[in-house]
Design an enzyme around this catalytic site. Structure first.
Site, PDB file in Angstrom:
ATOM      1  N   CYS A   1     -24.086   2.911  -3.590  1.00 45.04           N
ATOM      2  CA  CYS A   1     -23.127   3.942  -3.159  1.00 45.04           C
ATOM      3  C   CYS A   1     -23.877   5.230  -2.837  1.00 45.04           C
ATOM      4  O   CYS A   1     -24.527   5.824  -3.706  1.00 45.04           O
ATOM      5  CB  CYS A   1     -22.088   4.186  -4.244  1.00 45.04           C
ATOM      6  SG  CYS A   1     -21.010   5.563  -3.802  1.00 45.04           S
TER       7      CYS A   1
ATOM      8  N   CYS B   1     -15.658   3.754   4.435  1.00 47.70           N
ATOM      9  CA  CYS B   1     -17.010   3.299   4.083  1.00 47.70           C
ATOM     10  C   CYS B   1     -16.884   1.874   3.553  1.00 47.70           C
ATOM     11  O   CYS B   1     -15.925   1.551   2.848  1.00 47.70           O
ATOM     12  CB  CYS B   1     -17.566   4.236   3.009  1.00 47.70           C
ATOM     13  SG  CYS B   1     -19.041   3.639   2.165  1.00 47.70           S
TER      14      CYS B   1
ATOM     15  N   CYS C   1     -16.052   9.808  -3.077  1.00 48.26           N
ATOM     16  CA  CYS C   1     -16.072   8.583  -2.254  1.00 48.26           C
ATOM     17  C   CYS C   1     -15.887   8.946  -0.774  1.00 48.26           C
ATOM     18  O   CYS C   1     -14.994   9.704  -0.406  1.00 48.26           O
ATOM     19  CB  CYS C   1     -14.970   7.642  -2.734  1.00 48.26           C
ATOM     20  SG  CYS C   1     -14.813   6.188  -1.698  1.00 48.26           S
TER      21      CYS C   1
ATOM     22  N   CYS D   1     -20.004  -0.519  -0.556  1.00 50.88           N
ATOM     23  CA  CYS D   1     -19.912  -1.214  -1.849  1.00 50.88           C
ATOM     24  C   CYS D   1     -19.356  -2.634  -1.699  1.00 50.88           C
ATOM     25  O   CYS D   1     -19.475  -3.442  -2.617  1.00 50.88           O
ATOM     26  CB  CYS D   1     -19.141  -0.390  -2.886  1.00 50.88           C
ATOM     27  SG  CYS D   1     -17.523   0.142  -2.375  1.00 50.88           S
TER      28      CYS D   1
ATOM     29  N   CYS E   1     -18.301  -9.962 -12.330  1.00 51.95           N
ATOM     30  CA  CYS E   1     -19.308  -8.950 -11.982  1.00 51.95           C
ATOM     31  C   CYS E   1     -20.497  -9.099 -12.924  1.00 51.95           C
ATOM     32  O   CYS E   1     -21.642  -8.893 -12.519  1.00 51.95           O
ATOM     33  CB  CYS E   1     -18.743  -7.535 -12.112  1.00 51.95           C
ATOM     34  SG  CYS E   1     -17.771  -7.012 -10.685  1.00 51.95           S
TER      35      CYS E   1
ATOM     36  N   ASP F   1       0.781  -1.236   0.000  1.00 50.88           N
ATOM     37  CA  ASP F   1       0.000   0.000   0.000  1.00 50.88           C
ATOM     38  C   ASP F   1       0.820   1.297   0.000  1.00 50.88           C
ATOM     39  O   ASP F   1       0.538   2.209  -0.763  1.00 50.88           O
ATOM     40  CB  ASP F   1      -0.948   0.011   1.218  1.00 50.88           C
ATOM     41  CG  ASP F   1      -2.294   0.605   0.852  1.00 50.88           C
ATOM     42  OD1 ASP F   1      -2.525   0.786  -0.347  1.00 50.88           O
ATOM     43  OD2 ASP F   1      -3.094   0.871   1.761  1.00 50.88           O
TER      44      ASP F   1
END
Ligand code: SF4
Ligand code: SF4
Length: 348
Positions: free
Chosen positions: A198, A247, A220, A250, A188, A134
């Site tokens: 969202c 959050c 976002c 999603c 997907c 990251d």
């Protein structure tokens, strides 16, 4: 080819505490072009680390480790038994994104990857390696896809068919020549659940993106509550609800997480689960640091966190919050004070 086989590498990765492991070649991936276009379009907001000189490094892992031949990609589950944010109704409690409940994942993944490197050295002899978790400019989800760990969904999370998307991703760049995997098919399909769920409509059409959708970070809640340092655009404050750090929506609504295993490392057990907003609004800076020490929450910084708490209180519209919000409105920090005034107006 190295003396150690790819399947042995994966066995060792599992022994080092990883739930997913696979190998990709340490060469540029096509997703790098899309990523550069996404960052150049402004969708990265103020995240300079995504758009500055590090964007070039991100194009080729050999810019991080010149001798790299392979990328060992790993995933570590962090889903526990606690409810999803979409199942948890108490609006007087703050929602902190699941990934930030326990010890900072960077440290946990680094420990595991260092252990993996040492075990590999014991079997393959000396080689060059470098950890990417990251913080390094590295396209982790794209390489994880090429390493066979899953596909990158419309919500931009890496999704594994059997284990869902509650993963921390990490990588070990190595000079060993290992047999790479093939990316699995994307699954997907015609699903649009994350897009519809969202609250800020942050998942936007993007014809250049692999699945035709990108996350516009500027909308976002993760970006707004963690990365953005100044004022949150007013039209996005109400849809933020009671989110004070990140959050999960999603991922919560993604059908591939319905049967995902809850199997996390003890390090990720929640230190605070959905703390009451009132308690958070009263924290001094020292108490904030103490409460969230060693967790990712400190990234929001005290003032950003109070700004988010003020917004969440304004969204609950509970008159009982007036004294707490008046205290925040008197803050010496203009951003905190302005968001508290906004929240107070909503109580009226
Ligand atoms: S994290 Fe939340 S705000 Fe961001 S794209 Fe997902 S659902 Fe939307
Ligand atoms: S909710 Fe549907 S569209 Fe979104 S990531 Fe999951 S499967 Fe893909």
């Amino acid at each position: 080819m190295s003396r150690v086989t790819s399947s042995r590498v994966k066995e060792l990765a599992r022994a080092c505490g990883f739930d997913l492991a696979g190998i990709a070649a340490a060469t540029p991936v096509p997703e790098a072009d899309w990523f550069q276009r996404w960052a150049a379009s402004g969708m990265a907001g103020e995240m300079a680390y995504l758009t500055d000189h590090r964007a070039d490094i991100r194009r080729d892992p050999r810019r991080l480790l010149a001798s790299a031949r392979s990328v060992i990609c790993v995933g570590k589950l962090y889903r526990g038994p606690e409810p999803l944010s979409t199942e948890f109704d108490a609006s007087e409690r703050a929602w902190i994104s699941r990934y930030a409940w326990g010890e900072d994942y960077h440290r946990v993944l680094r420990r595991g990857l260092r252990r993996l490197a040492r075990r590999l050295e014991a079997e393959a002899g000396s080689f060059d390696w470098r950890i990417a978790v990251d913080t390094a400019p590295f396209l982790d989800a794209a390489y994880a896809r090429h390493a066979g760990l899953g596909w990158v969904g419309k919500n931009t999370c890496l999704i594994n068919e059997k284990q869902g998307s509650w993963f921390f991703l990490g990588a070990l760049l190595v000079s060993l020549e290992l047999e790479p995997e093939a990316p699995p098919p994307e699954r997907c399909g015609s699903c649009t659940r994350c897009i519809e769920a969202c609250p800020t409509q942050a998942i936007v059409p993007d014809p250049a993106a692999p699945l035709g959708w990108s996350v516009d970070a500027r909308r976002c809640i993760s970006y707004l509550t963690i990365e953005l340092r100044g004022a949150i655009p007013e039209e996005l404050r109400e849809p933020m609800g009671r989110h004070v750090f990140g959050c999960d929506i999603c991922q919560d609504v993604c059908p591939w997480n319905r049967r995902a295993p809850a199997n996390r490392d003890a390090a990720f057990a929640p230190r605070q689960f959905a703390p009451p907003l009132e308690r958070l609004a009263a924290l001094t800076e020292e108490e904030f640091r103490e409460m969230f020490r060693g967790t990712p929450v400190t990234r929001a910084r005290y003032r950003g966190f109070l700004r988010n708490v003020a917004v969440a209180m304004g969204n609950r519209r509970d008159a009982a919050y007036r004294p707490a919000l008046e205290r925040l409105a008197a803050s010496a920090d203009p951003v905190v004070a302005e968001h508290a005034r906004w929240a107070l107006r909503r109580l009226d």
